[in-house]
Structures are given as C-alpha cells and as structure tokens.
Enzyme design. Sequence first.
Site, mmCIF file in Angstrom:
data_model
loop_
_atom_site.group_PDB
_atom_site.id
_atom_site.type_symbol
_atom_site.label_atom_id
_atom_site.label_comp_id
_atom_site.label_asym_id
_atom_site.label_seq_id
_atom_site.Cartn_x
_atom_site.Cartn_y
_atom_site.Cartn_z
ATOM 1 N N GLU A 31 -137.035 8.791 -21.898
ATOM 2 C CA GLU A 31 -137.370 7.903 -20.214
ATOM 3 C C GLU A 31 -137.817 9.496 -19.602
ATOM 4 O OE1 GLU A 31 -134.611 4.180 -20.015
ATOM 5 O OE2 GLU A 31 -133.448 5.700 -19.465
HETATM 6 C C1 ACM Z 1 -131.602 4.859 -23.360
HETATM 7 O O1 ACM Z 1 -130.406 3.706 -23.642
HETATM 8 N N1 ACM Z 1 -131.893 5.243 -22.328
HETATM 9 C C2 ACM Z 1 -131.400 5.825 -24.844
#
Ligand code: ACM
Length: 538
Positions: free
Chosen positions: A352
């Site tokens: 992310e």
């Molecule tokens: C995640 O759930 N951001 C790895």
Amino acid sequence: MPWPRFVPRLAAALVVAASLTSCTASSKPKPAPRPPSQEPTPAPTPAPFPALVPLPVSVRPGDGAPFAVSPATAIFVQSPDPRAMFVAEFLAGLLTTVGPVGPSVTQMGASIPEGSVVLSLDLDPAAGEEAYDLSVASTGVSLKASSPAGLFYGVQTLRQILPPILEHDAARPRPIAIPPVRITDRPRFAWRGAMLDVARHFFGVEDVKRYLDLLALHKMNRLHLHLSDDQGWRIEIKSWPNLTAMGARSEVGGTVGGFYTQEQYKEIVAYARERFIDIVPEIDMPGHTNAALSSYPELNCDGVAPPPYTDIKVGFSCLCVSDERTYGFIDDVVREISALTPGPFFHAGGDEVKKLTDADYAQFINRVQDIVERHGKRLIGWDEVALAALHPASVIQHWRPGTALGAAAAKGSKLIMSPANRAYLDMQYDPASFLGLFWAGRIEVRDAYSWDPATLMEGVGEGSVLGVEAPLWTETLATIREVESMAFPRLAAIAEVAWSPQAARGWDDFKIRLGGQGPRWQAMGVNFYRSPQVPWRP
Ligand code: ACM
C-alpha cells in the site's frame, strides 16, 4: 495425599469458570445482541472418532481395548535430543492428572515396560521432517518421527484424542482411557502461518504466548509479527531509541501503546521455538511508517516529523527513499532484529505505497532485498513486491484477491497464500459481527475453509506455494479475547487448508470435526465464535 494440590486449582477453576461466562474481558461498551441468524443451527452430531483438526493423512481406528493411562504410566524418549525431551515433558504436562505427580519421563531408557508411551526418532526421513506415526494400543503408545518437530505434531494429535477437560487448569479426571488408533501424517505445506498485528493495538508478551499456544495445538509453525505501522513501533532498536521512546507511546484510538524490549522479543522467540514455531518479524516499509517518521525528522524528505497517528487510514506515509540516511536506518533495524531472530526470514512489508512511482518503489525494494540478504536473511514482502527484481530466495506473500502472480511464479518466486477474502481473520463473519472490518468481504468459517491454495491463481501451482498464512489485523481489536473471537474457529480452518491433503478434506466432514473442538477450546478458555454453520459439541 492429593488434596492440598487441588484446593488452589479448584479456586482457579471457579475464576476460570466465572470468566468463561462473560464473553469479553474488555471494558468496552457491550455491543447489541447478534440478531437471530438466517441459517438454522445444525443439531449437534456425534463426531466420528477421533475429531482431529487438521485432518491427518491416514486415521485407522483400532478394535482392541483402549490404552489406560494410570499413575504408573511412564514416558520414554528414545533419543538424546533435548528437543525430543521437551516434547515428552509437554505430553507429561498434559497427563499430570493421572496421579499425584503425573507420568515419569525417562530419556534413553534401557528397558521399556509394557504399557509405556514411547517417543522415538525412528521414522524414515523420507516421510518428511514434520511427519509422524502414532499408534495407540492397549499394550502401549508408540510415537515415531524423524525429527523432534514430528514428535511435537504427533503429541498435538494425541492431545486431541485425550479428554478435553485435561486442558482445563483445574478440573482433572482420572483415570484416562485412550481409544486404539493408528495414524500416519505429514503436512501438505511447509509454511503454516498466522500473523498478528501488534502495531495497531499492542499485545504484550503473555498475549503473544497465548496465541502461540493456540497455533501449536493446530500444528502451525510460523508466527509473523507485524511490528511496525503508522500507529506504533513495537520493538526496541538500540541504535534508534526514539522509535520506541516516542513511536510506541500510543495505538489506534489514542490509548497507551507499548513495545517489546529486545529481551522480551527473545523470550517470545524462545517460547515459539519450543513449540516448533518460527517468529517472522515484519518492519513494514516504505509506507505504513508514520510511527518511525514521527520519531525521527531525518527520515522525512522535508525534515519535519509528523505527529503520532491514531486513526486507521492507510497509504499516506512514506520513508524518504531518495535520502541515503533512510538506508542506514533500514540497515540498523534489519541488523538488530535479524541478530535476535533465528528463523531465516525478514518481512519488509512493502504494501500500500501510494506516494512513489512504480520505478522508485521497485528500486527501493531491490535495495532492501540486498540489505536483508547482507544480514543473512531471506526477504518476504506483500504481493506488491513482485514489481521488484526479486531473487529466487525471496518470497511473495499474496494478499490482494485477483492479483496475478503467475509471472512471478514462472520466474521462480515462491508464494505464501493469504488471500484477504479467505484468510484475513479480521474480516467480519457476517453482517451481525460487531468487531472486524469487511473491505475484503465477510468470511464465515466455510469460506475460510473451502479453497485450495494451489488452484487459487492461474500459473501458481502446488510447487510454487510455500504455504498458507492467516493474517489478523487489529484496527478494531484491543484485547486478546477479541483476537480469539475473530481467530477461532477460522484459524483452525486455515490450519487444515495448510496441513491436510486437498483430496481428503471437505466441508461436511470438517464442520463435524470442528464442532468436536468446542469442548477443548472451552476448557482452554478460548473465546471462540459459535458459528451457526458448525454443529458444536456441548
Ligand atoms: C495488507 O493487508 N495491507 C497487507
């Protein structure tokens, strides 16, 4: 005269029994009662004997008399290996009920009387390092493996055959009879993991040990600790003391956080190793780093430390990847944590990241991979790291449903399968769940169970799958009781996905064996979710 020993235990029993009657130990406001489920609760069905989870490769009930555990029963360990001795002591601890002092444990006994429990390392290594062979007959119990890990898994199976009440700290029945059975077993996948997010909410050493105990019962062998995120940095780094002096103070919602000293982390690692579980440390980078950025201004491109963060949004923080000081920081962190971690992996997150171009991101991961390898470890990253030039030893942890990783597998990368819509234990069970999130969907036990890691993704077959891991993120979970209510029973489902042969397992049989775990979990005080899909045994 056993009475003095039992009086304090009885008091403990009353305390445990009292705590079992209230569903959550937290002081949070009580949620509204769950509305009646649409799905009718199946009537309890007698479990086929033995109700084992995960399902072994072969279970053949015998037809002779049961094996009687008596005060004279002795355990013999026919190996000089101290870890084999630990396994025997673990078993003796489960059997302390049979007499005032429990069974004796003897290493390398010269003569073994009939009626003994014998642990040996005689199994053909071709069966696999974690395989075991368990035979219970009226004349004795034989447990064979080729390594102490196999003995440990055999003991966990034997444990599931013993009366569940043995798990209770206080109430102890005697005598015990173990029905005759012959079991041969070995795991499907090498990696059978769980992840605990100790960054969004902090969980102390005793909570982590509790989680490790529950993983061990289900033959899981990795605990991945998510040790840093925007909301907190949870492990002491001696060369960067502000990470914990400042970055560990709070957690989601602004409550008091915490961190593990290096001594405490070592204690967790040692406790896990006794249970044949490797701790996999994760320091998430370059995103999910607000706790570090707010502790050290020089990690920010503008040199300004942001305030601590206690909300649950993602994607806003990023280390300054164009500044060499960032790589010195990463080198110190990886060096200190790697020196405390005997397992071969270092997880560097990588998920992310919304502030970098793909090229800058890939270059960053390439450099981190080099640092991790310089400190003797193999890199693991969330599935975004497939953008980088990964070495064959590095491992991709798949989490985003629909992501295509066949090309990475074709290049030789191995994968840990954690699809968020199957394996994320923090997803709600159904719309009536009051804890958890639901961005990846709602996951009832049947959804967590009914998938095959080797056919989930095109181009990623059995040979590319290192194993399975169930992550549990803690944005909405503040206590270990709340963690348990999300993990159980789904963790047991994931354990079977990871351990048992795909062709041998199916929901209709699993749900009955799973229902058979209820009394054991209850005796252990596990705060499990009574899913209406499961015929729980009373
Ligand atoms: C995640 O759930 N951001 C790895």
